[in-house]
Write a protein that holds these residues in place. Sequence first.
Motif, PDB file in Angstrom:
ATOM      1  N   ILE B 462       2.166  41.953-151.325  1.00  0.00           N
ATOM      2  CA  ILE B 462       2.834  40.979-150.701  1.00  0.00           C
ATOM      3  C   ILE B 462       3.175  41.582-149.173  1.00  0.00           C
ATOM      4  CG2 ILE B 462       4.641  39.292-150.289  1.00  0.00           C
ATOM      5  CD1 ILE B 462       4.853  39.164-153.402  1.00  0.00           C
ATOM      6  N   PRO B 515       5.446  42.443-156.859  1.00  0.00           N
ATOM      7  CA  PRO B 515       4.141  42.169-157.697  1.00  0.00           C
ATOM      8  C   PRO B 515       3.667  43.305-158.382  1.00  0.00           C
ATOM      9  CG  PRO B 515       3.702  42.404-155.244  1.00  0.00           C
ATOM     10  CD  PRO B 515       4.991  42.294-155.361  1.00  0.00           C
ATOM     11  N   ALA B 536      -4.428  42.007-148.856  1.00  0.00           N
ATOM     12  CA  ALA B 536      -3.396  41.006-148.518  1.00  0.00           C
ATOM     13  C   ALA B 536      -3.669  41.007-146.812  1.00  0.00           C
ATOM     14  CB  ALA B 536      -1.942  41.663-148.858  1.00  0.00           C
ATOM     15  N   ARG B 600      -1.034  37.799-149.463  1.00  0.00           N
ATOM     16  CA  ARG B 600      -0.972  38.491-150.663  1.00  0.00           C
ATOM     17  C   ARG B 600      -2.289  39.030-151.398  1.00  0.00           C
ATOM     18  NH1 ARG B 600      -4.522  35.712-151.301  1.00  0.00           N
ATOM     19  NH2 ARG B 600      -5.121  34.063-152.815  1.00  0.00           N
ATOM     20  N   HIS B 602      -4.788  41.399-154.482  1.00  0.00           N
ATOM     21  CA  HIS B 602      -4.410  41.939-155.777  1.00  0.00           C
ATOM     22  C   HIS B 602      -5.771  42.882-155.764  1.00  0.00           C
ATOM     23  CE1 HIS B 602      -5.517  37.926-157.308  1.00  0.00           C
ATOM     24  NE2 HIS B 602      -6.852  38.737-157.067  1.00  0.00           N
TER      25      HIS B 602
END
Lengths: 157, 769
Positions: B462, B515, B536, B600, B602
Motif C-alpha cells: 500500500i 497487506p 501499486a 495498492r 499485489h
Amino acid sequence: MAQSLVKKIGVSLEINGEQRQVEIRPADTLLYVLRNYLGLTGAKPGCLNGDCGACSVIVNEKVYKSCIMLAVEAVESKVTSIEGLSDSPIQKAFVEHFAFQCGYCTPGFIMNTHAMLLHEPHPTYETIKEWLSSNICRCTSYQEIEDAVFSVIGRDK
Amino acid sequence: MIGKGIPRKESLDKVTGYAKYTADYETPDMLHAGLVISPHAHAIIKQIDISGAVKMPGVRAVVKGENLPLTGEELSDRPPIAYDRVRFHGEVIAIVVADTPYLAERGAAMVKVQYELLPVVNSPSEALRQDAPLLHPNLGEYKKIQMVYPVPGTNIATLTKIRKGNMKKGWDESKVVVEEKFAFRPSDHAAMETRCSFAQIHPNGTIEITSSSQAPFLIKRLIGQYFNIPPGYIRVNTPLVGGAYGGKSSTQLEILAYLASKAVGGRLVKILNTREQDMLTSPGHIGLEAIVKIGSTNDGNLKVAELLYFWDGGAYSDKSIDLSRAGAVDCTGPYNIENIWCDSLCMYTNHPYAAPFRGFAHSEVLFAFERTMDVLAKKLNMDPLELRYKNAILPGHTNPTQVRLTSSTVGNLPKCIKKLKEIFNWEEGQLIELDDERVRAKGISCIWKNSTIDPDASSGVILSYNTDGSINLISGVIEIGTGTKTVLAQILAEKLKMDINDIHVQMEVDTLNTPEHWKTVASRGTFMAGRAVLAAAEDVIHQLKSLASFILRTRVDDLEVGYGKVYVKSDSKKYIPIKDIAYGYSFPNGNAIGGQIIGRGHYMFSGITYLDKETGAGNPGPEWAVGAQGVEVELNRRDYTYRIVRAVSVIDAGKVLNEKMAVGQVMGAMSMGLSFAGRETFRFDSKGIVLNPQLRTYRPIRFGEHPIYEVAFVETPVKDAPYGARGLGEQGLLGMPAALGNSLSAALTVNINYLPLIPELLWKVKEGG
C-alpha cells in the motif's frame, strides 16, 4: 520465601551522565536494570552468559558485558550505554560501511570498538582482533566491521 | 537509483540503540513466562507435579499440555506442550506464568516431572532400522496437506521421489561411476536475538501477538487453524527482527505465548527464550545423511545420478517435510543430467526438530553432491572446474522435476564458472606446497537454488501520499536485516522518478493494517514485494493522471508522472505539482474533489504447480539463481589446523539493485556457510542429549577468524522480476560447505564427507584415528 526473593534495595546509578534512582534486587544484573527498570534497551540480551557481547556497555571507560555484571557493582561508576553515544565516528562508519544488517549485535560492537579507541587510538590488527573477537555478529562477514573500524583509525589493514 | 549502494533506511536507529526488537517492549502490566523443558530425548511422562509452583507467591498460572490440538505446518504431529511423552531434549512440558521473569524461572524450577526413559533414535539411519523405536505410532492418523506422504509404521514423515529419464540407459552409458556417503548432525541458526513473543486476548476475543518472526501472517493463519479462531480475531505485530536465517519462519513460541495468556484471563504474557531454550526448544537447522552415486562417460559427460537423502528432521516434522522436498527438487548440482533417481526421506529422530535454514536444504544437498563431483573428477583425472563447466546446466535442458529451462529461469552458469576461474586464479593450480608442513589448497562448488514456495503465496503493498508529495510505503515484508524494505523504496523511487528520501518506509508489520506478504523467506521478498510495489505505483500513477488530466485539460495518455509533478509529455512546462493533488484538488472558489491518493498492488507467481507423487514432475518455483564459488585454505598437515584464506562467490544476480547491500548479503551468507561447515554442530551424547546448547560451546566464527571475501556478479535477467533481479539472500551460503570440504579433501588427498570440518575430524579421516 518469595517475599525474600523479591526484596529490593534502592541504589543510585550514573548512566549516560544522569543520576538515576532505582529499586533493584541485589542479584539483578546491570543489563536487567538498564533494560527493565530504566527502559534503556540498546544493550541486548544474547546469551546472559558473557559469550556474545550484545550487552556490552562502558563502565568507567572500560567495556563490560552487562549481562554478567551486577548492577550494584556499577554504583559510584560512570556507565555509558549506546543511548549515551551520539555522532561518534564509529557510529557513522558503521553506517557508511554497511557494518550491520539486522542490527541486534550493533550496539555491543559499537560500544566495544568505542572503548577500544579510548584506550588504543592506533590499535594494531592483533589488538583489534583481541577486542572484537569477544562479540558475535551473525549477519555480516566481519569484513564490513573491519572496514568500518579501519576507516575510523584512518589507515588500511 | 537502481543499483546504487543506498544505506538502509533504518540505519540511524540501528547505530544509536533506538531500534526496537520484540524483547525491548515491556509494560508494567506484563506477566512473564518460564518454560519447563525436558532433560531427556525420549521418555514417557509419568507425572507432572505443579503443586509447588502454583503455591509460589507471584506465580499466576501453570499451563500443561492436555487437550490441546496437534500442530505442524504440513503434518499435525506436534503437541504444543508435551503431556504424555517427550521426544527431544528441550521439549516444553509446562509454562509457568509469573509477575517477573525471575519468579517465572523460579516457578519453572519448582515443577517436578517423573519420566520413564525410552530407547532413543539418534540418527536417520537408526530411525530406518526395522527394530527402531517408533516416534509416532499414530503417524497414519495425523492430519496433513497435499504433497505429504508419510509411511505409517515407520519413522518416515514423508517420502519425496524424483524419477527422471531411464536409469538403466544412464548406467549403460556410464563408464566411470563413483559413490560416496555423507553425514552431518543438526545444528542451529544462533541468531543473536533469541526468539521472543508476547500475547494478550482483548475483551472482544481478539488475540494480539507480538513476535520476532519472519512470518506474522503465517502465525495468524496457523493459530486460527489450530484453535479454530476466525482470522479477523487474530492480530500479529512484528517489529525489527534481530537475525532469522529461516529459523524464525516457524510458528512455535507464539503458540505458547497465546496459551499462557489464555491461562491468565487474556493478560499480556511475554516469553523470551534463553539462549539454551532458543537452541534446544525452538526449531534448529536440519541434519542429513546421504548416499550419492553418479556416472559419466570417459570424457566426463554426466549420464546418471542416484541419490538417497535421509534428513534428520528431529522429533516433529513441522518444516522438515518441506525441506526434504526442496532437497529432492534440486537433488543434484546445477548440471545437465538426463537420468535421475532420488528418494528424499524426512526421518523422525529424537533430536530438536528443524526450521528452515538459509538455503533451505540446498547447502546440505550441495555438500554431498559437489563433494562427489570432485571425487568423480579425480577418478576421471580431470580438472574439477572443467568437469563442472562441461556439464553446466543451460537453457533448453531440464531440471530434476522435468521443467524445460530458459535463460530467464536458469541464468548463465558457464559465465559464472569462467569468472570464478579468473578471480580465483584457478590456473595457478589447486595445490601449492608452502613448506614441509603447510599447503595451500583450493576447492570449488557450483550452486543453484529454486524456491519451492506455496503456489498461491502472495505479497501486497500500500502506498499513501503525504501532503508534501512524499509517500508512505507499507509492505508485509519483515526487516530481518536483508535491507529489502530499502530496496523496495529504491524500486519505487526509480518508478516514480522521485527522491528516495521522500519515501517513508514502515519497518514494523501489523497484520491488521499491513497487506500480507506470505513469509519473508526464500529470497523472495524483493521479487514478490518489488512487483507489488510496481503495481501499486501504477495505481497511483493512474489516479494522479486522471485527476491531473482535467486540471491540465489534457488526455490522460498524454501525461507523465515524475520529479514531483504530473506533466504533459510534449510540453513539460505544463504541469501540476503532485503535492497539489495528492490530497485532492481545490478550486479557487473552495470547491474540492478527490482525496488522499492511496495506491495498492499485489503479486502472485503464476505457473507454479504441485509435484507429481510418483515422479516429482512439476514446476517448483519461479527461477533458479546459479553461481560458482571457491574457498582457499592454508592447512598444516602435521596438526591438521587450518586457516581459511579466501572465499569467492560469483553469482548470477539477474540484476543488482543495491550493490553494497547485495555484496553484504552474499558475504554474510558466505560467512554463515563457512561457520556451519567449519565449526557448527549440535554434539549429542548416546542418549540424544545436546551437550553444547550455548554460545561458549557452540561456537560460530568470530571477528579475526574471517577470510578475505570476494564477490562478483553476472547479470542474466529474470523476465518477470523487478528489473530482472534474482533471489540473492541465500545464494552466498550454498556452496561454502562443499567448497571448504573440497579444499580440505584436496589438501589431504582424502575424502572428507562429514561436517563440521574441525581439525580432529580431518585427523580421524586421514589417519583413521
